[in-house]
Design an enzyme around this catalytic site. Structure first.
Site: not given
Length: 276
Positions: A113-114
């Site tokens: 996840c960014g």
């Protein structure tokens, strides 16, 4: 830089099936370590990451999050063991700390996840500042050469087959920097930091990644100031729209001499012309 107590890989026992037979041996696997980013004594974010190139990570994360705009925005980075994890204690210079008020993030970031922990839809969909057109035009063979060069500069992935890489391919010098991590966003942040600290000119080359292209990969490339992004996998629709607005030539699904150009194809001679 890494902390000795936190190696980037470990050997683990396994039972494998080989030619129909049971084989007991060991395999190298990458490590995941909680890495905290602390500014002024307060933890801003925690990411699960490979504990390598941590000073680069601190600079790159700070850049792509909009906390700093240049290498001069950070006075110092102290890498401190913190129980089962690592605390990057970052001292900001001048007024750089004011950006923390505009972009508050308190998150535990899994490797895939960014944008975890973003507090509003507007923050998640923020449009990056357009990258200035460097006036560079390349031939199709350059795309293939850049991806091939990245494949040869991934020692951790060769050992584990389980991490991503991000590299910077200078159109005059070739591949000049590569960073690896279990998280594709982390690898790109580490690369951003390496380029920032080395004084490299991002306008003179391409960011090359081993992953798919989601919107945050485009946002980070724009923050680096690079107008070319090459990837071995496909982009999302939002990534394509964002790259178009940001002035980034997005090339994906690179397979040897074959690839797909999604935005600003005029920077590649003939668009998707012959390799020769």
């Amino acid at each position: 830089m890494s902390v000795a107590a936190f190696p980037s890989r470990r050997l683990v026992d396994r039972v494998a099936r080989r030619d129909g037979a049971r084989v007991e041996d060991r395999r190298a696997v990458p490590e995941e370590t909680p890495v905290a980013f602390s500014y002024g004594g307060s933890t801003h974010a925690v990411m699960m990451a490979t504990p390598d190139d941590l000073v680069d990570f601190a600079h790159g994360f700070s850049l792509t999050e909009g906390i700093i705009g240049s290498a001069g925005g950070i006075d110092s980075v102290d890498v401190v063991e913190a129980g089962p994890g690592i605390d990057l204690q970052i001292s900001l210079a001048g007024e750089a700390g004011a950006a923390l008020t505009a972009r508050r993030r308190h998150l535990a970031g899994p490797v895939g996840c960014g944008l975890c922990g973003i507090e509003s839809i507007e923050q998640a969909l923020r449009e990056p500042r357009p990258v200035a057109d460097p006036g560079i035009r390349i031939v199709a063979a350059t795309v293939s050469a850049a991806v091939a060069a990245l494949e040869g500069e991934q020692p951790l992935n060769r050992a584990t087959r389980a991490v991503h890489a991000a590299g910077f391919y200078d159109f005059d010098k070739g591949m000049v920097a590569v960073r690896e991590d279990v998280g594709r966003h982390n690898a790109l942040d580490k690369l951003a930091g390496a380029l920032l600290r080395s004084g490299a000119n991002p306008a003179r080359g391409a960011v090359v990644v081993t992953s798919r292209i989601s919107v945050e990969m485009v946002q980070k490339t724009a923050a680096i100031g690079c107008s070319f992004l090459f990837a071995v996998s496909a982009p999302t629709a939002l990534a394509v729209r964002t790259a178009e607005k940001a002035g980034i030539t997005l090339v994906a699904v690179v397979r040897g001499p074959e690839f797909e150009v999604f935005t600003h194809a005029d920077r590649i001679a003939g668009g998707i012309a012959d390799v020769a």
